[in-house]
Motif scaffolding. Structure first.
Motif, short mmCIF file in Angstrom:
data_model
loop_
_atom_site.label_atom_id
_atom_site.label_comp_id
_atom_site.label_asym_id
_atom_site.label_seq_id
_atom_site.Cartn_x
_atom_site.Cartn_y
_atom_site.Cartn_z
N SER A 94 0.81 -1.43 0.07
CA SER A 94 -0.44 -0.25 -0.20
C SER A 94 1.11 1.13 -0.12
O SER A 94 1.55 1.55 0.81
CB SER A 94 -0.68 0.06 0.96
OG SER A 94 -1.32 1.46 1.55
N TYR B 255 -17.93 -4.76 2.25
CA TYR B 255 -17.33 -4.81 1.10
C TYR B 255 -16.17 -5.02 1.57
O TYR B 255 -15.11 -4.20 1.53
CB TYR B 255 -18.08 -2.68 0.71
CG TYR B 255 -18.92 -2.51 0.40
CD1 TYR B 255 -19.19 -1.69 -0.63
CD2 TYR B 255 -19.84 -2.57 1.83
CE1 TYR B 255 -20.76 -1.96 -0.79
CE2 TYR B 255 -21.69 -2.40 1.95
CZ TYR B 255 -22.13 -2.05 0.41
OH TYR B 255 -22.97 -1.75 0.23
N ASP B 256 -15.43 -5.00 -0.48
CA ASP B 256 -14.09 -5.48 -1.11
C ASP B 256 -13.93 -4.33 -1.87
O ASP B 256 -14.60 -3.55 -1.84
CB ASP B 256 -13.94 -6.88 -1.26
CG ASP B 256 -13.85 -7.83 -0.42
OD1 ASP B 256 -12.93 -7.63 0.84
OD2 ASP B 256 -15.11 -8.69 -0.61
N LYS B 257 -12.68 -3.73 -2.01
CA LYS B 257 -12.29 -3.39 -2.79
C LYS B 257 -13.40 -3.03 -4.47
O LYS B 257 -12.85 -5.01 -4.58
CB LYS B 257 -11.06 -3.13 -3.99
CG LYS B 257 -10.17 -2.22 -2.19
CD LYS B 257 -8.38 -2.74 -2.40
CE LYS B 257 -7.77 -2.50 -1.33
NZ LYS B 257 -6.32 -2.12 -1.23
N ARG C 217 -13.71 -4.72 -8.22
CA ARG C 217 -13.36 -4.90 -9.14
C ARG C 217 -12.48 -3.98 -10.61
O ARG C 217 -12.50 -4.72 -11.03
CB ARG C 217 -13.24 -6.08 -9.91
CG ARG C 217 -13.37 -6.95 -8.43
CD ARG C 217 -14.31 -8.66 -8.76
NE ARG C 217 -15.98 -7.85 -9.25
CZ ARG C 217 -16.87 -9.21 -8.22
NH1 ARG C 217 -16.67 -10.33 -8.28
NH2 ARG C 217 -17.84 -8.68 -8.27
N ALA D 64 -17.67 -0.12 -8.38
CA ALA D 64 -17.28 0.95 -7.53
C ALA D 64 -18.63 1.77 -8.11
O ALA D 64 -18.94 2.82 -6.91
CB ALA D 64 -16.03 1.52 -8.61
N ARG E 38 -10.54 2.26 -7.48
CA ARG E 38 -10.69 0.75 -7.30
C ARG E 38 -9.81 0.89 -5.87
O ARG E 38 -9.32 -0.74 -5.82
CB ARG E 38 -10.13 0.16 -8.51
CG ARG E 38 -11.41 0.02 -9.64
CD ARG E 38 -10.79 -0.76 -11.10
NE ARG E 38 -9.90 -1.72 -11.02
CZ ARG E 38 -8.99 -2.61 -11.04
NH1 ARG E 38 -8.16 -1.69 -11.52
NH2 ARG E 38 -9.08 -3.78 -10.17
N SER E 39 -8.70 1.53 -5.51
CA SER E 39 -7.66 1.09 -4.84
C SER E 39 -7.93 1.57 -3.46
O SER E 39 -7.36 1.03 -2.18
CB SER E 39 -6.31 2.08 -4.37
OG SER E 39 -6.34 3.29 -3.63
N SER E 40 -9.08 1.51 -2.82
CA SER E 40 -9.45 1.74 -1.60
C SER E 40 -11.05 1.09 -1.50
O SER E 40 -11.95 1.03 -3.19
CB SER E 40 -10.44 3.43 -1.30
OG SER E 40 -11.29 3.50 -0.53
N VAL E 41 -11.69 0.49 -0.80
CA VAL E 41 -12.40 -0.27 -0.24
C VAL E 41 -13.99 0.35 -0.08
O VAL E 41 -14.76 -0.17 -0.57
CB VAL E 41 -11.78 -0.96 1.65
CG1 VAL E 41 -12.07 0.03 2.52
CG2 VAL E 41 -12.91 -2.28 1.30
N CYS F 118 -14.04 2.94 -2.34
CA CYS F 118 -14.20 4.35 -3.07
C CYS F 118 -13.64 5.73 -3.58
O CYS F 118 -14.25 5.96 -3.99
CB CYS F 118 -15.57 3.58 -4.21
SG CYS F 118 -16.20 1.84 -4.01
N GLN G 166 -10.64 8.24 -1.49
CA GLN G 166 -9.11 9.12 -0.66
C GLN G 166 -10.02 10.13 -0.17
O GLN G 166 -10.46 11.31 -0.23
CB GLN G 166 -8.25 8.96 -1.62
CG GLN G 166 -8.01 7.80 -2.11
CD GLN G 166 -8.24 7.11 -2.99
OE1 GLN G 166 -8.82 7.70 -3.94
NE2 GLN G 166 -8.02 5.44 -3.37
#
Length: 198
Positions: free
Chosen positions: A12, A85-87, A89, A94, A152-155, A157, A159
């Motif tokens: 990360s 929730y997952d990141k 795909r 998203a 896609r880099s955040s669970v 969606c 930052q």
């Protein structure tokens, strides 16, 4: 006796930046842990425990490969209305996730652990509560176009340090926990262990 070298068990960029900005000297090594397998193994656990188990697994796997290092593992899970929730795909997932989170409160569950000589020697979990505002579909389209593939880099969606802050009405919780690394408790433990200057 010299302190054990620090190692971050993560790929990360956000977690590495947080540690670097705090003045820590460390190396990073991705644990390559199969997160889905860990989630299946602890499927019956509450979400705080599951985030902690993921953090512990990452720290332990890297510690077994590098036993002399003090290894930091961290992970985060988002829960909303009983769903985890997952990141995402892809961009479609998203968009769907953000539509489900819109106008609702959700929780970010963050865990951090330290491993030494292949064993967990410290663990900590924290959570933050966030309330997404009832944004329009037009705003959602603009947001996704602005952030692009970074979504896609955040669970969740987003930052918070970027345009994602505009998704929210209210935030209750530690900023670093929201970013996926409860930093203040970690730094306190590293000072206690003399792994960083007190």
């Amino acid at each position: 006796m010299a302190a054990s070298p620090l190692l971050l068990a993560s790929g990360s960029a956000v977690r590495a930046t947080l540690l670097r900005n705090a003045g820590l000297h460390f190396r990073a090594r991705d644990s390559r842990v199969d997160e889905d397998a860990v989630k299946k193994r602890f499927a019956g656990s509450d979400t705080d425990t599951l985030a902690l188990k993921l953090a512990e697994e990452k720290a332990q796997v890297v510690s077994q490969a590098e036993p002399a290092a003090l290894v930091i593992g961290a992970d985060q899970i988002l829960s909303c209305c009983g769903e985890r929730y997952d990141k995402p795909r892809d961009m479609d997932e998203a968009r769907a996730n953000l539509k489900k989170l819109r106008a609702r409160d959700h929780i970010l569950h963050s865990g951090v652990a330290l491993a030494l000589n292949g064993a967990i020697v410290w663990r900590h979990s924290d959570r933050a509560h966030l309330a997404m505002r009832d944004f329009s579909d037009d705003f959602l389209d603009l947001y996704l176009a602005t952030v692009g593939d970074k979504v896609r880099s955040s669970v969740g969606c987003y930052q918070l340090e970027g345009p994602g802050i505009q998704l929210f009405d209210r935030i209750d919780g530690d900023y670093f926990t929201i970013l996926g690394l409860p930093l203040l408790p970690l730094l306190a433990e590293l000072r206690r262990r003399k792994a960083v200057t007190a």
